[in-house]
Write a protein that holds these residues in place. Structure first.
Motif, PDB file in Angstrom:
ATOM      1  N   TRP A   4      -6.222  -0.095  -4.386  1.00  0.00           N
ATOM      2  CA  TRP A   4      -4.840  -0.491  -4.111  1.00  0.00           C
ATOM      3  C   TRP A   4      -4.613  -0.881  -2.638  1.00  0.00           C
ATOM      4  O   TRP A   4      -3.544  -1.346  -2.279  1.00  0.00           O
ATOM      5  CB  TRP A   4      -3.875   0.617  -4.498  1.00  0.00           C
ATOM      6  CG  TRP A   4      -4.029   1.896  -3.711  1.00  0.00           C
ATOM      7  CD1 TRP A   4      -3.531   2.161  -2.458  1.00  0.00           C
ATOM      8  CD2 TRP A   4      -4.727   3.081  -4.112  1.00  0.00           C
ATOM      9  NE1 TRP A   4      -3.876   3.432  -2.061  1.00  0.00           N
ATOM     10  CE2 TRP A   4      -4.603   4.030  -3.063  1.00  0.00           C
ATOM     11  CE3 TRP A   4      -5.426   3.450  -5.264  1.00  0.00           C
ATOM     12  CZ2 TRP A   4      -5.172   5.299  -3.125  1.00  0.00           C
ATOM     13  CZ3 TRP A   4      -5.988   4.716  -5.329  1.00  0.00           C
ATOM     14  CH2 TRP A   4      -5.861   5.625  -4.270  1.00  0.00           C
ATOM     15  N   GLU A   5      -5.648  -0.692  -1.803  1.00  0.00           N
ATOM     16  CA  GLU A   5      -5.500  -0.982  -0.379  1.00  0.00           C
ATOM     17  C   GLU A   5      -5.180  -2.467  -0.192  1.00  0.00           C
ATOM     18  O   GLU A   5      -5.819  -3.344  -0.758  1.00  0.00           O
ATOM     19  CB  GLU A   5      -6.784  -0.621   0.365  1.00  0.00           C
ATOM     20  CG  GLU A   5      -6.602  -0.582   1.878  1.00  0.00           C
ATOM     21  CD  GLU A   5      -7.782   0.071   2.582  1.00  0.00           C
ATOM     22  OE1 GLU A   5      -7.747   0.140   3.819  1.00  0.00           O
ATOM     23  OE2 GLU A   5      -8.730   0.509   1.901  1.00  0.00           O
ATOM     24  N   TYR A   7      -2.376  -3.720  -1.151  1.00  0.00           N
ATOM     25  CA  TYR A   7      -1.316  -4.032  -2.114  1.00  0.00           C
ATOM     26  C   TYR A   7      -0.204  -2.982  -2.063  1.00  0.00           C
ATOM     27  O   TYR A   7       0.977  -3.320  -2.065  1.00  0.00           O
ATOM     28  CB  TYR A   7      -1.882  -4.090  -3.541  1.00  0.00           C
ATOM     29  CG  TYR A   7      -2.949  -5.142  -3.723  1.00  0.00           C
ATOM     30  CD1 TYR A   7      -2.605  -6.472  -3.988  1.00  0.00           C
ATOM     31  CD2 TYR A   7      -4.302  -4.827  -3.618  1.00  0.00           C
ATOM     32  CE1 TYR A   7      -3.579  -7.447  -4.155  1.00  0.00           C
ATOM     33  CE2 TYR A   7      -5.285  -5.788  -3.782  1.00  0.00           C
ATOM     34  CZ  TYR A   7      -4.914  -7.102  -4.045  1.00  0.00           C
ATOM     35  OH  TYR A   7      -5.876  -8.063  -4.205  1.00  0.00           O
ATOM     36  N   LEU A   8      -0.599  -1.715  -2.049  1.00  0.00           N
ATOM     37  CA  LEU A   8       0.359  -0.620  -1.990  1.00  0.00           C
ATOM     38  C   LEU A   8      -0.103   0.401  -0.961  1.00  0.00           C
ATOM     39  O   LEU A   8      -1.310   0.573  -0.747  1.00  0.00           O
ATOM     40  CB  LEU A   8       0.473   0.073  -3.355  1.00  0.00           C
ATOM     41  CG  LEU A   8       1.198  -0.660  -4.484  1.00  0.00           C
ATOM     42  CD1 LEU A   8       1.016   0.097  -5.792  1.00  0.00           C
ATOM     43  CD2 LEU A   8       2.689  -0.806  -4.174  1.00  0.00           C
ATOM     44  N   SER A   9       0.841   1.067  -0.356  1.00  0.00           N
ATOM     45  CA  SER A   9       0.483   2.130   0.577  1.00  0.00           C
ATOM     46  C   SER A   9       0.027   3.358  -0.198  1.00  0.00           C
ATOM     47  O   SER A   9       0.322   3.521  -1.386  1.00  0.00           O
ATOM     48  CB  SER A   9       1.695   2.495   1.441  1.00  0.00           C
ATOM     49  OG  SER A   9       2.700   3.105   0.642  1.00  0.00           O
ATOM     50  N   ASP A  10      -0.710   4.232   0.488  1.00  0.00           N
ATOM     51  CA  ASP A  10      -1.134   5.483  -0.138  1.00  0.00           C
ATOM     52  C   ASP A  10       0.078   6.314  -0.561  1.00  0.00           C
ATOM     53  O   ASP A  10       0.050   6.993  -1.591  1.00  0.00           O
ATOM     54  CB  ASP A  10      -1.993   6.298   0.833  1.00  0.00           C
ATOM     55  CG  ASP A  10      -3.325   5.627   1.141  1.00  0.00           C
ATOM     56  OD1 ASP A  10      -3.741   4.746   0.350  1.00  0.00           O
ATOM     57  OD2 ASP A  10      -3.945   5.983   2.157  1.00  0.00           O
ATOM     58  N   SER A  12       3.054   5.207  -1.527  1.00  0.00           N
ATOM     59  CA  SER A  12       3.624   4.655  -2.765  1.00  0.00           C
ATOM     60  C   SER A  12       2.771   5.018  -3.970  1.00  0.00           C
ATOM     61  O   SER A  12       3.297   5.360  -5.039  1.00  0.00           O
ATOM     62  CB  SER A  12       3.748   3.127  -2.657  1.00  0.00           C
ATOM     63  OG  SER A  12       4.701   2.772  -1.681  1.00  0.00           O
ATOM     64  N   MET A  13       1.455   4.974  -3.794  1.00  0.00           N
ATOM     65  CA  MET A  13       0.564   5.374  -4.887  1.00  0.00           C
ATOM     66  C   MET A  13       0.740   6.849  -5.209  1.00  0.00           C
ATOM     67  O   MET A  13       0.746   7.255  -6.380  1.00  0.00           O
ATOM     68  CB  MET A  13      -0.889   5.089  -4.518  1.00  0.00           C
ATOM     69  CG  MET A  13      -1.280   3.634  -4.652  1.00  0.00           C
ATOM     70  SD  MET A  13      -1.206   3.006  -6.354  1.00  0.00           S
ATOM     71  CE  MET A  13      -2.556   3.915  -7.121  1.00  0.00           C
ATOM     72  N   ALA A  17       1.753   6.609  -8.947  1.00  0.00           N
ATOM     73  CA  ALA A  17       0.546   6.692  -9.779  1.00  0.00           C
ATOM     74  C   ALA A  17       0.589   7.867 -10.761  1.00  0.00           C
ATOM     75  O   ALA A  17       0.230   7.698 -11.934  1.00  0.00           O
ATOM     76  CB  ALA A  17      -0.702   6.770  -8.897  1.00  0.00           C
ATOM     77  N   ARG A 171      -3.657   9.774   0.543  1.00  0.00           N
ATOM     78  CA  ARG A 171      -4.703   9.211  -0.322  1.00  0.00           C
ATOM     79  C   ARG A 171      -5.362  10.306  -1.173  1.00  0.00           C
ATOM     80  O   ARG A 171      -5.624  10.115  -2.356  1.00  0.00           O
ATOM     81  CB  ARG A 171      -5.737   8.466   0.511  1.00  0.00           C
ATOM     82  CG  ARG A 171      -6.798   7.756  -0.309  1.00  0.00           C
ATOM     83  CD  ARG A 171      -7.603   6.781   0.528  1.00  0.00           C
ATOM     84  NE  ARG A 171      -6.775   5.690   1.023  1.00  0.00           N
ATOM     85  CZ  ARG A 171      -7.248   4.634   1.685  1.00  0.00           C
ATOM     86  NH1 ARG A 171      -8.554   4.535   1.938  1.00  0.00           N
ATOM     87  NH2 ARG A 171      -6.438   3.688   2.105  1.00  0.00           N
ATOM     88  N   VAL A 174      -3.060  11.385  -3.987  1.00  0.00           N
ATOM     89  CA  VAL A 174      -3.089  10.534  -5.189  1.00  0.00           C
ATOM     90  C   VAL A 174      -4.058  11.119  -6.213  1.00  0.00           C
ATOM     91  O   VAL A 174      -3.736  11.255  -7.402  1.00  0.00           O
ATOM     92  CB  VAL A 174      -3.506   9.087  -4.839  1.00  0.00           C
ATOM     93  CG1 VAL A 174      -3.663   8.255  -6.112  1.00  0.00           C
ATOM     94  CG2 VAL A 174      -2.492   8.441  -3.904  1.00  0.00           C
ATOM     95  N   CYS A 178      -2.651  13.061  -9.665  1.00  0.00           N
ATOM     96  CA  CYS A 178      -3.025  12.428 -10.932  1.00  0.00           C
ATOM     97  C   CYS A 178      -3.863  13.377 -11.790  1.00  0.00           C
ATOM     98  O   CYS A 178      -3.685  13.452 -13.006  1.00  0.00           O
ATOM     99  CB  CYS A 178      -3.771  11.123 -10.675  1.00  0.00           C
ATOM    100  SG  CYS A 178      -2.724   9.772 -10.084  1.00  0.00           S
TER     101      CYS A 178
END
Length: 257
Positions: A4-5, A7-10, A12-13, A17, A171, A174, A178
């Motif tokens: 996702w680097e 495209y989205l920040s950690d 936001s993920m 996510a 990071r 995430v 998850c």
């Protein structure tokens, strides 16, 4: 580098996510064929004993995830602003592994004592925690079906405290969040599938939590979602025997130890 680097920040993920993973993983279970040979309860039991419709369950989960996402955004915003040097350097894989392991223990500790108190306090049980127990026969999509206050105290705060105590980066969070979501969904799936890695590596699994949803087990097996440590220490552990039903499937029968 992660996919996702760029495209989205950690952050936001870390917020979104776990929500996506919840619906993907729970939806996978929902789309499986009946698999009656591996169910802990028959489909008839699920229809007759549960006290809430699936549509209400979905709405309840979405409400909890809205609150969860709001708190996560605030949490990441606060920790990012506190770090005046900018984005922290990602630690080694070994350090991240240790952070996740500690976070699992912290989350288990928080959830055990909050969960247990919600059973012991009659007001909280009647007006808050009993909502989750309307699913007498749990299923995957209902893993996070809780009263909004319980969702905030038990799950959202539990995750936030685990994140803060371990000092993990967004990071790493995430991965941890998850994983915690997948484990929680699996604990409510109602299926004992052969080769399920969670059943192989964790004694706290689908059958263990199913005991807690049974009438004779409501004062036992509070531990969630990873280990049995606190149930063992405080004498709230209820062992079970997994036996095959004549009509197919399995049954987790309490066997208090």
């Amino acid at each position: 580098m992660v996919f996702w680097e760029g495209y989205l920040s950690d952050e936001s993920m870390g917020t979104f996510a776990p929500i996506a993973v919840y619906w993907i993983y729970a939806g996978m279970y929902q789309l499986l064929p009946p698999l009656d040979s591996y169910r802990l309860h028959t489909r008839k039991e699920e229809e007759q004993r549960n006290l809430v419709s699936m549509s209400s369950v979905v709405k309840g989960v979405l409400l909890q995830q809205l609150v969860q996402a709001s708190v996560a955004e605030l949490l990441f915003l606060a920790t990012t602003k506190a770090d005046s040097a900018g984005a922290p350097e990602q630690p080694s894989v070994l350090v991240q592994f240790m952070q996740i392991l500690v976070a699992m223990l912290v989350m288990d500790t928080w959830q055990y004592f909050v969960h247990r108190y919600m059973h012991q306090n009659q007001f909280l049980y009647r007006h808050v925690h009993s909502q989750h127990h309307r699913l007498v026969v749990p299923y995957a999509i209902g893993a996070l079906y809780n009263h909004p206050l319980e969702g905030l105290l038990l799950d959202t705060f539990g995750g936030a405290i685990s994140f803060l105590i371990t000092g993990m980066t967004a990071r790493t969070a995430v991965i941890f969040f998850c994983f915690a979501v997948i484990k929680t969904v699996d604990d409510h799936c109602g299926l004992c599938l052969p080769g399920n890695v969670f059943h192989l590596f964790f004694q706290n699994n689908t059958a263990y939590h199913d005991i807690h949803h049974q009438l004779q087990g409501t004062k036992y097996n509070y531990s969630q979602p990873f280990f049995l440590v606190w149930d063992k220490i405080f004498g709230t552990h209820m062992a079970y025997n997994l036996v095959k039903r004549p009509e197919g499937g399995y049954e987790a029968r309490p066997a208090k130890d």
